[in-house]
Design a protein around this motif. Structure first.
Motif: not given
Ligand SMILES: Cc1cc2nc3c(=O)[nH]c(=O)nc-3n(C[C@H](O)[C@H](O)[C@H](O)COP(=O)(O)O)c2cc1C
Ligand code: SF4
Length: 679
Positions: A323, A326-327, A346-352, A364-365
Motif C-alpha cells: 500500500r 500505491l500511495a 500511506c495513511v492506512g486508510a485502506t480505501y484501496c 488510493c485515498i
C-alpha cells in the motif's frame, strides 16, 4: 541515506539479481479488462518500476482455471490469450530495471458462484467460507487432476510471457484449503493425515516444477500459522515448508501469519490505520531462522524506517511495501535521491482494498494519479507561464490544488479561515484510531512549504479580500457544512456528528444516533460516543450499518459497537424529536410501513450529510471570466481551461471538493489534481 542503506543493497534470488530489497506484494487492483492486464494494469506496475521498486509481484491471485471465478477482477491465467499481455507487462517493468513476477492461484471456496461462467465452486471439503458465503462442492478426482494440470499450464504461460517467477497463493485459497485440517476433512488420498493433507499442494508444485524447469523461480505465499484452533500451527507450517524446500520445489516463501475467512481475520493479516505497525515482522524473522529460502513479507510496513529495520536486523530478505507504493510509487527513487522526506505517506486508510470488494478498482485515498498513469502524472510538469493562483480553503482539495500549482511553478496563495490547515480532516482525526489520516494534510503542508506556497491561516476570505489579491485564477475549496436535523422544538441536545467530533458536544446517558449518511463521519462520532460510556443506539434507514464504509474499515467500528453493547437498528429513520419531561422523545419509523415506535433518550445525534459551502464562489462568479464554468471536455482530455462567458471578468474561477457537493477525500484530491495540472 547513502548507498550503504540496507534497503538499497541488491539481492540475488537464485539466478535473479534484484536491484534492492523493496518489493510490492501481490495485490489484485481490479484494473484488468476482460481478465487481461492491459494498458492500465501495465502502466500501474511500470510506474513502480520507474519509481525504483526492486521486484513487483503482479496480479493478486491470477486464476488458473475457469472454475475459480474471479472474486475481484482477477487475471485469467488459464487463458492463452494472456501471454502477449503478460509479455507487454514484463517488458515494460524490465525496461525500468525491476524484476517482475506474478501470483497465481485457484481460489477454491474463496469466491462466489454467481458470476462469470457460473461453474460450481469447489474445495477439498464442503466447508463454507464466511467472507464469500460460498458452500463449495467436494473436489472429485477428475477435478483434482484437472486443476493440478491447470496450475502447471498457467505457470508455463507466465514463463512464456517473460515473468521472472511465480508465487503460489497458499493462504486461504484452494492450495492450502487442502493443506489445512480445518478445510480438508477428506479421508481419501488427498486428506486424512498429515502426509495426505500435503498431497494436493505438493502435486501442484511438482507439476509446476516439471513444466517450468529448475531455472524458473517458484515461491509460495504461505500462512505458516493460521492462528486458528485446529488449523495449521507454526511447527507444522515450518515442517511443510521444509519438505518443499528440500525437494527443490520452492525458492522463496512470502510469510503470512493468520487467516482471512472473515473481515475481522483479514484485518489482522492486512492491518489498517489505528492498528499496530509491522505486527508479523518478528514472526517472519523467526521463519527466516528456520529456512534457507528467500524470505519476503508484507503487512503494514508502511514507513521507510521500519522497512530498513527489517532488512538491517536480518528479519527479511525482501520487504513488502505494498500500500505504501500505491500511495507513492516512487519511494525507492526518493530514498536514492535523498528525498525521503518527500515520500507521500500511506495513511492506512485502506480505501484501496475496501474498494475492490465494494466499488470496483483499487484507488488510493490521497493519490489520484495511482492507476490513472496514462492521464494523471505522479511527477507534475512546470507550467510554461507563471500565474497567480488564489485558493480559498486548506482542506484536502485546497491543499492538493496548492501543491500541484506549486509544482507547476505558480505564485500560489492559500487562505484558510481556521487557525490551522486540514478542514474536515481535522474532525476525522479526532477519533484517536484514525489519527494517521493527518498524514494527508501534513504531507501536503510540507510539500507546499517546500514549493513556496503562501499558506495564510486564520484568514477569513470574503469576495473583496480575494479580489484584492488580483489573482489570475481563483479556486474555491471551502468544503461543506453538516445538515442539521429539523426538530419540532429545537433542543441543545440534538446535535450533529460534527459537534461530537469537534468536541462541541459530549452526549451522555441514553444517546440515539440517527445516521442517514452511512459514512465515516457518522461512524467515527458514534464510535467515540460508544467508547465514552454512553448507552448508544444507532438508527439507520439502510439495510446495513455504515453502508458507505468498506469491509476492512467496518471491522473497527463493529468491534467498538460489539464491545460496548451498542444497539443497531436498521430500516428505521427518525421522524420527530420533541422535548418531554427533561428528556427527548424520539419517534422512529421505517420506509416500509406506517408503524412507529418511540424512544426516550437524553441526546440525539444526527448525520444527514453535508451541504456545499459555496457562498463565496457565487459572490465571485460575476467578476470572473468563465462565470465558474468548467470545460469538461478539456478537463477529461488534459487541456487547459479556456472558457470565456464574461469577457470583462478578470480571473478564472473554479470550485473543487465538497464546495461543489459532498463526496470524499479521493474525490477532493482528484478534482484538484485533474484541474490544476493543466493550469
Ligand atoms: C487492493 C489490494 C488487493 C490485494 N489483493 C491480494 C491478493 O490478491 N493476493 C494476496 O496475496 N494479497 C493481496 N493483498 C495483500 C497485499 O499483498 C499485502 O499483503 C497487504 O496489502 C499488506 O501489505 P502492505 O501493508 O505493505 O500493504 C491485497 C492488498 C490490496 C491493498
Ligand atoms: S488508500 Fe490508504 S491504505 Fe490504501 S494506499 Fe492509499 S493511503 Fe495507503
Amino acid at each position: 541515506m547513502s548507498s550503504d542503506d540496507p534497503l538499497l543493497q541488491p539481492y540475488t534470488l537464485r539466478h535473479l539479481e534484484i536491484r534492492n530489497r523493496v518489493f510490492s506484494s501481490a495485490h489484485e487492483p481490479a484494473y484488468s479488462e476482460d481478465g487481461m492486464p492491459k494498458d492500465r494494469y501495465r502502466d500501474y506496475h511500470v510506474e513502480k518500476a520507474r519509481g525504483g521498486v526492486g521486484l513487483t509481484m503482479t496480479a493478486g491471485s491470477a486464476v488458473v482455471a475457469e472454475d475459480s471465478p474471479p472474486a475481484f477482477g482477477n487475471l485469467h491465467a488459464y487463458d492463452d490469450a494472456i501471454v502477449p499481455w503478460i509479455r507487454r507487462l514484463t517488458d515494460g517493468v524490465h525496461e525500468h530495471g525491476a524484476a517482475c513476477m506474478i501470483q497465481i492461484t485457484h481460489l477454491g471456496r474463496r469466491t462466489s458462484w454467481n458470476h462469470d461462467d457460473w461453474l460450481p465452486v469447489l474445495s477439498a471439503s464442503p466447508v463454507r467460507e464466511p467472507a464469500h458465503r460460498t458452500t463449495p462442492k467436494i473436489a472429485e478426482d477428475w477435478d483434482i487432476e484437472r486443476i493440478i494440470d491447470k496450475y502447471a499450464d498457467a505457470a508455463e504461460r507466465m514463463q512464456a510471457g517473460g515473468m521472472d517467477g511465480i508465487e503460489i497463493e497458499a493462504s486461504g485459497h484452494l492450495f492450502d484449503q487442502f493443506l489445512s485440517p480445518l478445510t480438508n476433512q477428506r479421508e481419501d488420498a488427498w486428506g486424512g493425515d498429515d502426509e495426505r493433507l500435503m498431497n494436493f499442494p505438493t502435486a501442484v508444485l511438482e507439476a509446476i516444477r516439471e513444466r517450468v524447469g529448475a531455472g524458473f523461480i517458484v515461491g509460495v505465499r504461505m500462512a505458516i500459522d493460521e492462528v486458528l484452533p485446529g488449523g495449521i500451527e507454526t511447527p507444522r507450517g515450518l515442517q511443510v515448508l521444509g519438505v518443499w524446500e528440500r525437494a527443490g520445489l520452492v525458492d522463496f516463501v512470502n510469510v503470512i501469519r493468520g487467516h482471512i475467512e472473515t473481515d475481522a481475520a483479514l484485518s489482522e493479516v492486512i492491518p489498517i490505520h489505528g492498528m499496530a505497525s509491522a505486527p508479523h515482522l518478528d514472526f517472519a524473522g523467526m521463519v527466516r531462522q528456520h529456512t534457507d529460502l528467500t524470505v519476503m513479507h508484507a503487512a503494514k510496513i508502511d514507513d521507510v524506517a521500519t522497512a530498513r529495520h527489517s532488512i538491517r536486523e536480518g528479519k527479511l530478505d525482501l520487504v513488502g511495501m505494498t500500500r505504501a507504493q500505491l500511495a507513492d510509487p516512487h519511494i525507492v527513487r526518493k530514498i536514492i535521491e535523498g528525498r525521503e522526506d518527500q515520500i507521500r505517506p500511506c495513511v492506512g486508510a485502506t480505501y484501496c482494498l475496501d474498494r475492490i470488494y465494494e466499488a470496483g478498482e483499487a484507488l488510493c485515498i490521497h493519490n489520484a494519479a495511482t492507476s490513472r498513469e496514462a492521464e494523471m502524472p505522479h511527477d507534475i510538469e512546470p507550467a510554461l507561464a507563471q500565474r497567480r493562483i488564489v485558493i480559498i480553503g486548506a482542506g484536502p482539495a485546497g491543499l492538493e490544488a496548492a501543491r500541484v500549482a506549486g509544482e507547476r511553478g505558480h505564485d500560489v496563495i492559500v487562505l484558510e479561515a481556521m487557525p490551522w490547515p486540514g478542514g474536515q480532516l481535522n474532525l476525522a482525526t479526532r477519533n484517536p484510531r484514525r489519527r494517521d489520516l493527518a498524514g494527508i494534510v501534513d504531507w501536503r503542508v510540507a510539500e507546499c512549504a517546500r514549493l513556496g506556497v503562501d499558506l495564510r491561516c486564520d484568514m477569513y476570505a470574503d469576495a473583496a479580500a480575494v479580489l484584492a489579491l488580483e489573482a489570475e485564477v481563483v479556486i474555491v475549496a471551502t468544503g461543506g457544512q453538516p445538515r442539521t436535523f429539523e426538530t419540532e422544538a429545537g433542543n441543545q441536545r440534538v446535535v450533529t456528528s460534527w459537534d461530537v467530533l469537534g468536541g462541541n458536544a459530549t452526549p451522555e446517558g441514553d444517546v440515539l444516533f440517527f445516521d442517514d449518511n452511512g459514512t465515516h463521519s457518522a461512524m467515527s462520532a458514534a464510535e467515540m460516543i460508544a467508547r465514552s460510556g454512553a448507552s448508544l443506539e444507532i438508527v439507520t434507514p439502510e439495510r446495513m450499518f455504515a453502508v458507505e464504509v468498506g469491509g476492512l474499515n467496518h471491522v473497527a467500528y463493529a468491534r467498538a459497537f460489539n464491545e460496548t453493547d451498542t444497539r443497531i437498528t436498521l430500516h428505521q429513520r427518525v421522524r420527530s424529536v420533541r422535548p418531554e419531561a427533561g428528556r427527548l422523545c424520539v419517534e422512529i419509523g421505517s420506509d416500509h410501513s406506517d408503524h412507529r415506535t418511540v424512544r426516550q433518550v437524553d441526546w440525539v445525534v444526527t448525520d444527514t450529510g453535508l451541504d456545499a459551502l459555496a457562498e463565496l464562489y457565487f459572490e465571485l462568479r460575476p467578476s470572473s471570466s468563465n462565470g465558474g464554468a468548467v470545460d469538461y471536455g478539456a478537463l477529461m482530455e488534459g487541456r487547459t481551461q479556456s472558457l470565456v462567458r464574461q469577457p470583462e471578468g478578470t480571473f478564472q474561477l473554479f470550485r473543487i471538493g465538497d464546495a461543489v457537493s459532498s463526496r470524499n477525500i479521493h474525490a477532493a484530491v482528484y478534482d484538484a489534481l485533474r484541474l490544476v495540472k493543466d493550469l
